[in-house]
Motif scaffolding. Sequence first.
Motif, PDB file in Angstrom:
ATOM      1  N   ARG A  25       0.833  -1.210   0.000  1.00 50.08           N
ATOM      2  CA  ARG A  25       0.000   0.000   0.000  1.00 50.08           C
ATOM      3  C   ARG A  25       0.866   1.257   0.000  1.00 50.08           C
ATOM      4  N   ALA A  26       1.930   1.226   0.802  1.00 45.85           N
ATOM      5  CA  ALA A  26       2.830   2.380   0.853  1.00 45.85           C
ATOM      6  C   ALA A  26       3.490   2.607  -0.506  1.00 45.85           C
ATOM      7  N   PHE A  27       3.824   1.526  -1.212  1.00 48.11           N
ATOM      8  CA  PHE A  27       4.448   1.651  -2.526  1.00 48.11           C
ATOM      9  C   PHE A  27       3.498   2.308  -3.522  1.00 48.11           C
ATOM     10  N   LEU A  28       2.209   1.977  -3.455  1.00 51.45           N
ATOM     11  CA  LEU A  28       1.238   2.540  -4.393  1.00 51.45           C
ATOM     12  C   LEU A  28       1.022   4.031  -4.182  1.00 51.45           C
ATOM     13  N   LEU A  29       1.386   4.526  -3.011  1.00 47.94           N
ATOM     14  CA  LEU A  29       1.200   5.945  -2.712  1.00 47.94           C
ATOM     15  C   LEU A  29       2.346   6.810  -3.234  1.00 47.94           C
ATOM     16  N   ARG A  30       3.374   6.192  -3.779  1.00 46.05           N
ATOM     17  CA  ARG A  30       4.485   6.976  -4.336  1.00 46.05           C
ATOM     18  C   ARG A  30       3.997   7.770  -5.544  1.00 46.05           C
TER      19      ARG A  30
ATOM     20  N   ILE B 259       4.010   6.225  -9.002  1.00 49.09           N
ATOM     21  CA  ILE B 259       3.026   5.159  -9.202  1.00 49.09           C
ATOM     22  C   ILE B 259       1.630   5.755  -9.333  1.00 49.09           C
ATOM     23  N   LYS B 260       1.361   6.833  -8.597  1.00 49.98           N
ATOM     24  CA  LYS B 260       0.055   7.481  -8.687  1.00 49.98           C
ATOM     25  C   LYS B 260      -0.244   7.935 -10.106  1.00 49.98           C
ATOM     26  N   ARG B 261       0.788   8.313 -10.843  1.00 48.77           N
ATOM     27  CA  ARG B 261       0.583   8.774 -12.214  1.00 48.77           C
ATOM     28  C   ARG B 261       0.154   7.621 -13.132  1.00 48.77           C
ATOM     29  N   LYS B 262       0.358   6.410 -12.670  1.00 46.17           N
ATOM     30  CA  LYS B 262      -0.014   5.236 -13.463  1.00 46.17           C
ATOM     31  C   LYS B 262      -1.160   4.486 -12.766  1.00 46.17           C
ATOM     32  N   TRP B 263      -2.082   5.235 -12.203  1.00 45.63           N
ATOM     33  CA  TRP B 263      -3.093   4.676 -11.312  1.00 45.63           C
ATOM     34  C   TRP B 263      -3.944   3.588 -11.967  1.00 45.63           C
TER      35      TRP B 263
ATOM     36  N   PHE C  28       1.198  -3.057 -10.943  1.00 44.61           N
ATOM     37  CA  PHE C  28       2.429  -2.651 -10.273  1.00 44.61           C
ATOM     38  C   PHE C  28       2.504  -3.245  -8.864  1.00 44.61           C
ATOM     39  N   LYS C  29       1.356  -3.320  -8.203  1.00 54.32           N
ATOM     40  CA  LYS C  29       1.315  -3.919  -6.870  1.00 54.32           C
ATOM     41  C   LYS C  29       1.724  -5.383  -6.930  1.00 54.32           C
ATOM     42  N   ASN C  30       1.251  -6.090  -7.958  1.00 50.10           N
ATOM     43  CA  ASN C  30       1.623  -7.498  -8.100  1.00 50.10           C
ATOM     44  C   ASN C  30       3.108  -7.662  -8.384  1.00 50.10           C
ATOM     45  N   ASP C  31       3.678  -6.759  -9.182  1.00 59.91           N
ATOM     46  CA  ASP C  31       5.129  -6.779  -9.406  1.00 59.91           C
ATOM     47  C   ASP C  31       5.874  -6.597  -8.087  1.00 59.91           C
TER      48      ASP C  31
END
Length: 223
Positions: free
Chosen positions: A126-131, A134-138, A144-147
């Motif tokens: 979850r913390a990684f998705l908040l970067r 990554i937000k620009r590729k929402w 990306f989370k699975n990677d």
Amino acid sequence: MKLSESIKIKIQKLLTLAKDATDEESQTAMLHARKLMLKHNIQESELISSHVNDKTVVNERVYRNRLIWWHRKLAHIIGRHFRCSYYRNTIDSYQAEIRFVGLAEDVQIAVMIYNFARASIHYHSRAFLLRSEIKRKWKRKHQFKNDYIEGYLAGLNQKFLEQNKSESLELIVVQDPLVIQYYNSLSLTSLNIPSAKKAGDDVAWRNGYNDGKKFESGREMIE
């Protein structure tokens, strides 16, 4: 006092701390106790009594809910390094269980490590998705989370491999024949672990890998 007796006393103190401490302190104490028990081939029964008790193989549920692809991969990694086997037990079309089979003391540790690692993966992914990058590729966030999670699992596995090598545990972290016999008696059908759709992003994978290798060493606040 003999060395073996002093080691047993130390393990007993660590196990007591694991029961009474906070989650993080408990995990650290339990892992340290496991290292000593594996390195010196000490069973939990030896810590309670000088008499050798019968070994007990248990079949314990570690998780029950909707299974995500990585839940089973995590169970495979934890089982491999903590002398347990795992299997999936389908409850209905919405829920399934992950269960560990092993000696009672090994399953106790494996269940705790599995649940802590599962919470850690949720927290860090979850913390990684908040970067911001990554937000620009929402729209592709789940890929990306699975990677990231795939990398985390690889890092976690490598962490345990290095730990076993540094502690000379490679020949000790093997399943008891009674566990193998019990597991085979279940006559389970082999099922492939489904793969998830990924973005194939090396940065996400590498971030997950690095965080996975930090498991146990950092002071993580998992809520």
